[in-house]
Design a protein around this motif. Structure first.
Motif, PDB file in Angstrom:
ATOM      1  N   UNK A 158      -3.592   8.195  -1.219  1.00  0.00           N
ATOM      2  CA  UNK A 158      -3.034   7.819  -2.083  1.00  0.00           C
ATOM      3  C   UNK A 158      -1.460   7.738  -1.961  1.00  0.00           C
ATOM      4  N   UNK A 159      -0.933   6.918  -3.229  1.00  0.00           N
ATOM      5  CA  UNK A 159      -0.030   6.091  -2.740  1.00  0.00           C
ATOM      6  C   UNK A 159       0.956   5.847  -4.571  1.00  0.00           C
ATOM      7  N   UNK A 160       2.064   6.323  -4.303  1.00  0.00           N
ATOM      8  CA  UNK A 160       2.594   6.278  -5.961  1.00  0.00           C
ATOM      9  C   UNK A 160       3.793   5.783  -5.894  1.00  0.00           C
ATOM     10  N   UNK A 161       4.705   5.464  -6.918  1.00  0.00           N
ATOM     11  CA  UNK A 161       6.144   5.165  -7.459  1.00  0.00           C
ATOM     12  C   UNK A 161       6.649   6.405  -6.695  1.00  0.00           C
ATOM     13  N   UNK A 196       3.076  -3.083 -12.170  1.00  0.00           N
ATOM     14  CA  UNK A 196       3.415  -1.685 -12.811  1.00  0.00           C
ATOM     15  C   UNK A 196       3.410  -0.655 -12.504  1.00  0.00           C
ATOM     16  N   UNK A 197       3.905  -0.096 -11.516  1.00  0.00           N
ATOM     17  CA  UNK A 197       4.193   1.224 -10.885  1.00  0.00           C
ATOM     18  C   UNK A 197       3.023   2.091 -11.248  1.00  0.00           C
ATOM     19  N   UNK A 198       2.161   2.111 -10.407  1.00  0.00           N
ATOM     20  CA  UNK A 198       1.498   2.573 -11.093  1.00  0.00           C
ATOM     21  C   UNK A 198       0.482   3.168  -9.496  1.00  0.00           C
ATOM     22  N   UNK A 199       0.506   4.709  -9.503  1.00  0.00           N
ATOM     23  CA  UNK A 199      -0.728   4.477  -8.269  1.00  0.00           C
ATOM     24  C   UNK A 199      -1.756   4.290  -7.461  1.00  0.00           C
ATOM     25  N   UNK A 200      -1.565   4.524  -6.894  1.00  0.00           N
ATOM     26  CA  UNK A 200      -3.036   3.424  -5.898  1.00  0.00           C
ATOM     27  C   UNK A 200      -3.779   4.582  -5.254  1.00  0.00           C
ATOM     28  N   UNK A 201      -4.845   4.786  -5.451  1.00  0.00           N
ATOM     29  CA  UNK A 201      -6.334   5.981  -4.877  1.00  0.00           C
ATOM     30  C   UNK A 201      -6.934   4.748  -4.434  1.00  0.00           C
ATOM     31  N   UNK A 202      -7.263   5.460  -2.974  1.00  0.00           N
ATOM     32  CA  UNK A 202      -8.513   4.778  -2.384  1.00  0.00           C
ATOM     33  C   UNK A 202      -9.112   5.778  -2.112  1.00  0.00           C
ATOM     34  N   UNK A 203     -10.428   5.424  -2.332  1.00  0.00           N
ATOM     35  CA  UNK A 203     -11.896   6.293  -3.176  1.00  0.00           C
ATOM     36  C   UNK A 203     -12.832   5.527  -2.780  1.00  0.00           C
ATOM     37  N   UNK A 204     -13.883   5.912  -2.348  1.00  0.00           N
ATOM     38  CA  UNK A 204     -15.586   5.151  -2.983  1.00  0.00           C
ATOM     39  C   UNK A 204     -15.779   4.338  -2.343  1.00  0.00           C
ATOM     40  N   UNK A 205     -16.764   3.761  -2.619  1.00  0.00           N
ATOM     41  CA  UNK A 205     -17.603   2.339  -2.165  1.00  0.00           C
ATOM     42  C   UNK A 205     -18.377   2.755  -1.512  1.00  0.00           C
ATOM     43  N   UNK A 206     -19.465   1.484  -1.190  1.00  0.00           N
ATOM     44  CA  UNK A 206     -20.473   1.193  -0.563  1.00  0.00           C
ATOM     45  C   UNK A 206     -20.296   1.189   0.794  1.00  0.00           C
ATOM     46  N   UNK A 207     -19.909   2.645   2.057  1.00  0.00           N
ATOM     47  CA  UNK A 207     -19.331   1.760   2.591  1.00  0.00           C
ATOM     48  C   UNK A 207     -20.424   3.205   4.004  1.00  0.00           C
TER      49      UNK A 207
END
Length: 126
Positions: free
Chosen positions: A18-21, A83-94
């Protein structure tokens, strides 16, 4: 009938997802969602300095697949920053590499698990 998607091989999950402003709650903005496999392409190509071909071999997918994931990940990073939006890293096909045994799976020089084992203090090597 379409061909089933091929699972992308990932060394390990990101230590932070989780990353964000600063100063604003992450829940107020619509987040940008980056998949774990997109994150892995950014890590391998930009952080570890691999080529797209080397990245594709480590992730066990075609180079064109890596190119598409990398382009998508870069657009998501840019949207989050600009845009100063939060970035979430989740999901995918791995699937995660199997780090047991002598071969250590398909992990190559960019293996985070191996870097942590060689650096017992737990500090990332930059």
């Amino acid at each position: 009938m379409s061909r089933p998607r091929k699972w992308r091989s990932v060394c390990s999950l990101p230590p932070n997802s989780k990353f964000g402003p600063l100063g604003s709650p992450l829940e107020e903005e619509q987040p940008v969602i980056m998949t774990v496999d997109e994150y892995e392409t950014i890590r391998l190509i930009d952080h570890e300095g691999m080529t797209q071909q080397e990245c594709s071999e480590q992730m066990e997918v075609a180079r064109t697949t890596v190119q598409g994931m990398y382009d998508s990940a870069r657009k998501k990073l840019a949207a989050s920053l600009v845009d100063g939006k939060p970035l979430l890293i989740e999901g995918g096909e791995y699937h995660l590499h199997d780090h047991s045994g002598q071969g250590l799976g398909r992990c190559g020089r960019g293996c985070r698990w191996r870097q942590r084992m060689n650096n017992p203090e737990g500090e990332d090597q930059i």
